[in-house]
Scaffold this active site. Sequence first.
Site, mmCIF file in Angstrom:
data_model
loop_
_atom_site.group_PDB
_atom_site.id
_atom_site.type_symbol
_atom_site.label_atom_id
_atom_site.label_comp_id
_atom_site.label_asym_id
_atom_site.label_seq_id
_atom_site.Cartn_x
_atom_site.Cartn_y
_atom_site.Cartn_z
ATOM 1 C CB CYS A 46 -0.897 0.015 1.155
ATOM 2 S SG CYS A 46 -2.115 -1.602 1.535
ATOM 3 N NE ARG A 95 4.776 1.894 -1.446
ATOM 4 C CZ ARG A 95 4.758 1.673 -0.154
ATOM 5 N NH1 ARG A 95 6.890 1.959 -0.325
ATOM 6 N NH2 ARG A 95 5.388 1.191 1.501
ATOM 7 C CG ASN A 132 1.624 0.502 3.737
ATOM 8 O OD1 ASN A 132 1.342 -1.285 3.839
ATOM 9 N ND2 ASN A 132 2.369 0.943 4.201
ATOM 10 C CD GLU A 183 17.850 -12.078 -9.245
ATOM 11 O OE1 GLU A 183 17.265 -12.341 -8.478
ATOM 12 O OE2 GLU A 183 17.374 -10.543 -9.500
ATOM 13 C CD GLU A 213 10.399 -10.685 -8.863
ATOM 14 O OE1 GLU A 213 10.837 -9.703 -8.448
ATOM 15 O OE2 GLU A 213 11.465 -10.628 -9.802
ATOM 16 C CG HIS A 230 19.410 -35.328 -8.273
ATOM 17 N ND1 HIS A 230 19.535 -36.581 -8.244
ATOM 18 C CD2 HIS A 230 20.948 -34.704 -8.878
ATOM 19 C CE1 HIS A 230 21.231 -37.058 -8.157
ATOM 20 N NE2 HIS A 230 22.118 -36.069 -8.371
HETATM 21 C C1 G6P Z 1 9.637 -8.279 -3.581
HETATM 22 C C2 G6P Z 1 10.422 -7.665 -4.178
HETATM 23 C C3 G6P Z 1 11.589 -7.894 -4.779
HETATM 24 C C4 G6P Z 1 12.902 -8.062 -3.788
HETATM 25 C C5 G6P Z 1 12.284 -8.593 -2.220
HETATM 26 C C6 G6P Z 1 12.854 -8.107 -1.291
HETATM 27 O O1 G6P Z 1 9.394 -10.160 -3.116
HETATM 28 O O2 G6P Z 1 9.260 -7.560 -5.352
HETATM 29 O O3 G6P Z 1 11.704 -7.504 -5.950
HETATM 30 O O4 G6P Z 1 13.842 -8.755 -3.523
HETATM 31 O O5 G6P Z 1 10.909 -7.685 -1.623
HETATM 32 O O6 G6P Z 1 12.391 -7.117 -0.607
HETATM 33 P P1 G6P Z 1 13.935 -5.895 0.283
HETATM 34 O O7 G6P Z 1 13.551 -4.540 -0.473
HETATM 35 O O8 G6P Z 1 14.013 -6.578 1.579
HETATM 36 O O9 G6P Z 1 14.904 -6.059 -0.800
#
Ligand code: G6P
Length: 614
Positions: free
Chosen positions: A2, A27, A101, A487, A494, A510
């Site tokens: 939020c 966000r 939020n 990654e 994503e 495996h």
């Molecule tokens: C969310 C975001 C990711 C990020 C993760 C951890 O899932 O979409 O891109 O890696 O949070 O966030 P941080 O701000 O703690 O790195």
Amino acid sequence: MCGIVAYIGNKDAYPILINGLKRLEYRGYDSAGVAMLNAKNELNVYKTKGKVSDLVSFASGKDVSGHIGIAHTRWATHGEPNDINAHPHLSRSGNLALIHNGIIENYLTIKKELENRGYKFKSSTDTEVLVNLIEDVQLTQKVDLFEATRIALNHVNGAYAIVLIEKGHPDTLIAARKGSPMVIGIGKDEFFIASDATPIVGMTSQVVYIENEEVVKVKLGEDLHIKTIDDVEMTPYIQELQLNLESIEKGGFDHFMLKEIYEQPTTVRDTMRGRLHADLGTVTLGGIFDYEKKLLNARNIIIVACGTSWHAALVGSYLIEVYAGIRVKVEYASEFRYREPVIFPDDVVIAISQSGETADTLAAIDIAKKKGATVLGICNVIGSSISRATDAGIYTHAGPEIGVASTKAFTAQVAVLTMMAIRLAELNGHLPKSKIMELIHELDLIPEKIQTTLERSAIVKDIANEMKDCHNAIYLGRLQNFPVALEGALKLKEISYIHAEGYPAAEMKHGPIALIDKDMPVIFIATNKSTYEKVVSNVQEVKARHGKIISVVTEGDVLVKEMSDYVIEIPDTECTYAPLLATIPLQLLAYYIAVLRGCNVDQPRNLAKSVTVE
Ligand code: G6P
């Protein structure tokens, strides 16, 4: 998650609120709303499922006047994303409007109590319960809104960042926070409140970050009045905001994600500036200078993180072990916090977080601190909750990352961890001085090599074309390239919604090998010298089963290149630095596939940039 924006001052609130919401769109959210108090003391609330642009269409032609207002983008937790559950929520009398939020964990108990006393609820949200609880306290205890909010929050468990407006009080906003972040901008005869500083940039550079369990009265003509929910008066600490407008705009790119991918030569250089001294052959990490001994003597070094930051942690653990001979454990913060982890006072816990606000990572820090460990942070957002909750830390200095899929933050985190690993090796002598010099010299060249990698990535568009209709993909790598595989797969999931898995290449046998057929793209990150031949065998195994082979190799490669359907070449570098280069084409690949599939790259469905709830 939020987003919150609020304004009070002498300007029209509505355009400021909408502009602020647009800046917070990154966000992640699924509905939006706004409430303004007009000159006739009417509280106009407009809210709708969908985007901020839908809200603007909905409010078009309606009364949006007023110099005070609150606005919100909601990422659904309690109740589906619809118009009714969208914020702001009104109290029973219609006197109060609240945006929130976070999550009120005991909202059902409070809701039942209020229902027993005749309250009725329109939405399924915890927020509507909270606004009514505050009003109930206000009425039954005959106190003003500031005090009622403070008292009510003592009955609440969970996380919150809230802002309230009240009919009859056109000069006052009440705000509070616990867990979820909140910042107040102080202008000339005006105030701004927001979940992060992006809506405030360009409005004022004077900000106050609200601390956990603080309640604030923001009144025109007065200084901020801050109290803890335990009724202790606090003095506001005004800071200078370091963000500029340019850094939160797209700068000619189609998407923030693409801009951020292309920024990496600069951001990695910024991360290393003043820390990596190629001329002197040394690394200085000022932020953790006083904690170097603790790191060297730690019983355990544990890195906690989530998402992409967790992948960076895996790379870091590998580097620290190889360079400095120190064992490092890497934990998902969300698991660590509930596992009753064994932590000793001489342990060092390192929290990695781009946003510095991730709820699980914050909770992990809390546990580590309670058990007496030293806690260090690696954060991107300056002044964020994690950077303030840790004993010391290193900022990644990658600049604001707006695209939800993390890109430049990852390479910046890896750059920090690489410097940390080199520094530890320098201090404990695990590597000869000559090797350290070599590592430092090569790291200094990495920004240029990232630039070269970007320039050579044209082939990625062809691969994206080939992969755009696939349903699954496998990413394989070994050693420090295993997190790169994770990654790469995460980026694809994503933003393009294609199922993808990252695996250590040898583990393929495996299980995942069963999935391989002519429709399965398999992306190999095959830059390792020490395990090169092993990976060549894995490539052959995939080829024998007619999988489509896409490989990231070091320039000059012959064997893997010959066997691959598509090849992406990265410049030659120190083997352990491959993640800083090999990740880049995988970011681009996910990006171009998502664009071809018509996905919303910067705001992928269901995802949030900063996950401030569990
Ligand atoms: C969310 C975001 C990711 C990020 C993760 C951890 O899932 O979409 O891109 O890696 O949070 O966030 P941080 O701000 O703690 O790195």
